[in-house]
Design an enzyme around this catalytic site. Structure first.
Site, PDB file in Angstrom:
ATOM      1  N   HIS A 121       2.230   6.301  -4.586  1.00 14.59           N
ATOM      2  CA  HIS A 121       2.280   7.111  -5.789  1.00 14.59           C
ATOM      3  C   HIS A 121       1.221   7.942  -5.889  1.00 14.59           C
ATOM      4  O   HIS A 121       0.030   7.623  -5.449  1.00 14.59           O
ATOM      5  CB  HIS A 121       2.398   6.056  -7.135  1.00 14.59           C
ATOM      6  CG  HIS A 121       1.002   5.302  -7.461  1.00 14.59           C
ATOM      7  ND1 HIS A 121       0.237   5.881  -8.418  1.00 14.59           N
ATOM      8  CD2 HIS A 121       0.699   4.268  -7.251  1.00 14.59           C
ATOM      9  CE1 HIS A 121      -0.795   5.071  -8.633  1.00 14.59           C
ATOM     10  NE2 HIS A 121      -0.599   3.817  -7.884  1.00 14.59           N
ATOM     11  N   ASP A 133      -6.689   4.399  -6.568  1.00 13.62           N
ATOM     12  CA  ASP A 133      -5.601   4.109  -7.146  1.00 13.62           C
ATOM     13  C   ASP A 133      -4.982   5.462  -7.792  1.00 13.62           C
ATOM     14  O   ASP A 133      -5.072   5.866  -9.001  1.00 13.62           O
ATOM     15  CB  ASP A 133      -5.615   3.089  -8.553  1.00 13.62           C
ATOM     16  CG  ASP A 133      -4.386   2.450  -8.953  1.00 13.62           C
ATOM     17  OD1 ASP A 133      -3.320   2.884  -8.405  1.00 13.62           O
ATOM     18  OD2 ASP A 133      -4.547   2.205 -10.028  1.00 13.62           O
ATOM     19  N   GLU A 167       3.970   6.308 -11.756  1.00  7.83           N
ATOM     20  CA  GLU A 167       4.049   4.936 -11.302  1.00  7.83           C
ATOM     21  C   GLU A 167       3.535   4.261 -12.056  1.00  7.83           C
ATOM     22  O   GLU A 167       3.785   3.027 -12.565  1.00  7.83           O
ATOM     23  CB  GLU A 167       3.520   4.899  -9.870  1.00  7.83           C
ATOM     24  CG  GLU A 167       3.449   3.271  -9.397  1.00  7.83           C
ATOM     25  CD  GLU A 167       2.159   2.416  -9.749  1.00  7.83           C
ATOM     26  OE1 GLU A 167       2.236   1.307  -9.198  1.00  7.83           O
ATOM     27  OE2 GLU A 167       1.285   3.057 -10.474  1.00  7.83           O
ATOM     28  N   GLU A 168       2.334   4.661 -12.746  1.00  7.73           N
ATOM     29  CA  GLU A 168       1.372   4.017 -13.743  1.00  7.73           C
ATOM     30  C   GLU A 168       2.328   3.909 -15.000  1.00  7.73           C
ATOM     31  O   GLU A 168       1.577   3.085 -15.982  1.00  7.73           O
ATOM     32  CB  GLU A 168       0.246   4.886 -14.096  1.00  7.73           C
ATOM     33  CG  GLU A 168      -0.551   5.084 -12.757  1.00  7.73           C
ATOM     34  CD  GLU A 168      -1.354   3.705 -12.398  1.00  7.73           C
ATOM     35  OE1 GLU A 168      -1.121   2.692 -12.762  1.00  7.73           O
ATOM     36  OE2 GLU A 168      -2.160   3.950 -11.377  1.00  7.73           O
ATOM     37  N   ASP A 196      -0.515   1.527  -1.753  1.00  4.54           N
ATOM     38  CA  ASP A 196      -1.119   1.629  -2.915  1.00  4.54           C
ATOM     39  C   ASP A 196      -2.493   0.594  -3.021  1.00  4.54           C
ATOM     40  O   ASP A 196      -2.608  -0.330  -3.186  1.00  4.54           O
ATOM     41  CB  ASP A 196      -0.191   0.933  -4.264  1.00  4.54           C
ATOM     42  CG  ASP A 196      -0.544   1.269  -5.479  1.00  4.54           C
ATOM     43  OD1 ASP A 196      -1.526   1.929  -5.865  1.00  4.54           O
ATOM     44  OD2 ASP A 196       0.318   1.000  -6.535  1.00  4.54           O
ATOM     45  N   HIS A 282      -8.563   1.622 -12.852  1.00  5.48           N
ATOM     46  CA  HIS A 282      -7.988   2.026 -13.985  1.00  5.48           C
ATOM     47  C   HIS A 282      -9.200   2.842 -14.992  1.00  5.48           C
ATOM     48  O   HIS A 282      -9.102   2.546 -16.237  1.00  5.48           O
ATOM     49  CB  HIS A 282      -7.171   1.498 -14.514  1.00  5.48           C
ATOM     50  CG  HIS A 282      -5.761   1.260 -14.200  1.00  5.48           C
ATOM     51  ND1 HIS A 282      -4.766   0.582 -14.770  1.00  5.48           N
ATOM     52  CD2 HIS A 282      -5.248   1.680 -12.987  1.00  5.48           C
ATOM     53  CE1 HIS A 282      -3.461   0.609 -14.030  1.00  5.48           C
ATOM     54  NE2 HIS A 282      -3.882   1.412 -13.061  1.00  5.48           N
ATOM     55  N   ASP A 297     -10.312   3.410   6.512  1.00  2.00           N
ATOM     56  CA  ASP A 297     -10.079   3.805   8.248  1.00  2.00           C
ATOM     57  C   ASP A 297      -8.964   2.685   8.627  1.00  2.00           C
ATOM     58  O   ASP A 297      -7.990   3.145   9.253  1.00  2.00           O
ATOM     59  CB  ASP A 297     -11.226   3.674   8.960  1.00  2.00           C
ATOM     60  CG  ASP A 297     -11.192   4.469  10.252  1.00  2.00           C
ATOM     61  OD1 ASP A 297     -10.433   5.221  10.587  1.00  2.00           O
ATOM     62  OD2 ASP A 297     -12.033   4.154  11.216  1.00  2.00           O
ATOM     63  N   ASP A 301      -5.110   3.840   9.759  1.00  2.41           N
ATOM     64  CA  ASP A 301      -4.339   3.408  11.237  1.00  2.41           C
ATOM     65  C   ASP A 301      -3.552   2.610  11.327  1.00  2.41           C
ATOM     66  O   ASP A 301      -2.422   2.702  11.935  1.00  2.41           O
ATOM     67  CB  ASP A 301      -5.533   2.987  12.058  1.00  2.41           C
ATOM     68  CG  ASP A 301      -6.745   3.912  12.418  1.00  2.41           C
ATOM     69  OD1 ASP A 301      -6.417   5.093  12.524  1.00  2.41           O
ATOM     70  OD2 ASP A 301      -7.950   3.821  12.982  1.00  2.41           O
TER      71      ASP A 301
END
Length: 433
Positions: A121, A133, A167-168, A196, A282, A297, A301
């Protein structure tokens, strides 16, 4: 991540199905040459986050549904994908009296009846820029999509990527997307991968326990890094994968934690502190300083690894296949180990183009010496500490074994020649054309 949807009860039957699935694999079937996923540059993912932060800063401090920052975020991602050669579509919907947007990007090619999707999202809450987020998941999916284009990857399955709006507010965008898919189109989606919050500043390493094959793909990857994982529960059913799962599409994904407090056992396992995984969840402090680079990272990957592993390749060697799928641990800076396949029923000598499929999960391939050992003890070098700091060896080698009798015990021999890094032989196969 949305917080309004109740959590699901985990089904243990899925793990039993996975165990059964792991027992399959017989000689004589078609073998597909494995193509290793590229490393996803952390610097590129972080640049996307910087750009999303700049968009939020220029648009009232957030990228929330119905706000100018969200539409600017959609336009930013779309421009990157258009330039890379994707076919992009913006899907509009209405929520809370405002227009929302999903962005869908299709990579040309692949079987349209087998679609592998990955998504995240793109919206934030109104209180902040939403960099963990969910800028983190959005940026990792974007950079993986761009890596597909850079490499010219042409998998068996059709690849599709999605960035969801609202989405929220209750998974609104992804629910709308799924609701607009005809039943016949839903059946073509072989899996949906959701990302997410994958850069939490005090991270854990959580894997969704929904589809067994997808779950094991992620677990294998992190096991190769020597990073323990746990089943994801905090966000279970609270992100966009739920929209797909609810209509029967296999799902999986990754998560590094939100407002829950990391336990002392988890601190011992992963480091960090016994505080919230993301203290800025949030909140207005969810900005570019609210990211753990190592977690971002590793997870970026892992996104690429799963997409490459689950989408297949269009260059299969065909013929009679002999395969060993049993895991064999490779001791760190220790003695050589072997995986054996027993070849039977082949007349005469081995071919001059024997295909040797190697799948070794390891955190530093430059430590490894890999040989094929023929039944009479002859040794054919496949990889001698090559590849530097890259991880894993997932490759099909061609060996001129025409001087060898075909039938007998063939061995893949692997030795780790330096300390620190760890791994295991995941799969070894021989294909006789």
């Amino acid at each position: 991540m949305n917080i309004s949807v109740p959590r699901r009860v985990t089904a243990v039957a899925a793990l039993a199905a996975l165990a059964l699935a792991g027992l399959t694999g017989t000689a004589g079937a078609e073998s597909r040459a494995a193509v290793a996923a590229p490393d996803i540059p952390l610097a590129n993912v972080k640049q996307h986050l910087t750009d999303l932060q700049s968009i939020a800063t220029a648009n009232g401090g957030n990228r929330a549904h119905g706000r100018t920052g969200y539409k600017a975020s959609i336009d930013f991602v779309k421009a990157k994908l258009d330039a890379a050669g994707y076919t992009t579509t913006i899907q509009q919907f209405t929520s809370s009296g405002a227009t929302g947007y999903n962005l869908i990007a299709d990579w040309p090619g692949g079987d349209p009846n087998q679609v592998l999707m990955a998504g995240a999202h793109l919206d934030s809450v109104t209180s902040g820029a939403g960099i963990n987020d969910n800028g983190s998941g959005s940026a990792a999916v974007l950079e993986t999509a761009l890596a597909v284009a850079r490499s010219g990857y042409q998998p068996t399955k059709h690849l599709r990527f999605g960035w969801w709006g609202a989405e929220e507010l209750g998974l609104v965008g992804s629910k709308y997307y799924v609701s607009q898919l005809p039943t016949a189109e839903r059946s073509k989606v072989s899996g949906y991968l959701n990302f997410d919050m994958i850069g939490s500043p005090n991270p854990g390493y959580f894997v969704y326990d929904d589809d067994p094959a997808i779950e094991q793909t992620f677990k294998n990857y992190f096991a190769g890094l020597g990073v323990p994982t746990e089943i994801e529960t905090e966000g279970d059913g609270r992100s966009d994968h739920a929209s797909f799962k609810n209509v029967g599409i296999p799902v999986g994904g990754l998560f590094t934690g939100a407002s829950r407090v990391k336990t002392s056992a988890q601190v011992s396992k992963w480091g960090g502190t016994a505080t919230a995984f993301d203290r800025c969840y949030h909140s207005s402090c969810d900005n570019t300083s609210n990211i753990n680079d190592t977690a971002l990272d590793r997870n970026s990957d892992a996104v690429a690894h799963a997409i490459w592993a689950l989408s297949g390749t269009t260059t299969p060697p065909t013929g009679t296949v002999f395969e060993n799928t049993a895991d064999v641990s490779v001791p760190d800076n220790g003695a050589a180990v072997t995986s054996t396949v027993n070849v039977t029923g082949i007349t005469g000598n081995a071919p001059s183009n024997l295909a040797v499929g190697v799948d070794i999960v390891h955190t530093y391939r430059g430590d490894l010496v890999v040989d094929l050992v023929a039944p009479d003890g002859s040794v054919y070098s496949l990889s001698n500490r090559s590849g530097g700091s890259a991880d894993n060896i997932v490759q099909t080698f061609t060996v001129n074994a025409s001087s060898e009798v075909a039938n007998g015990a063939w061995k893949l021999r692997v030795q780790d020649k330096a300390s620190v890094d760890t791994g295991y032989i995941n799969n070894f196969k021989l294909t006789f054309p």
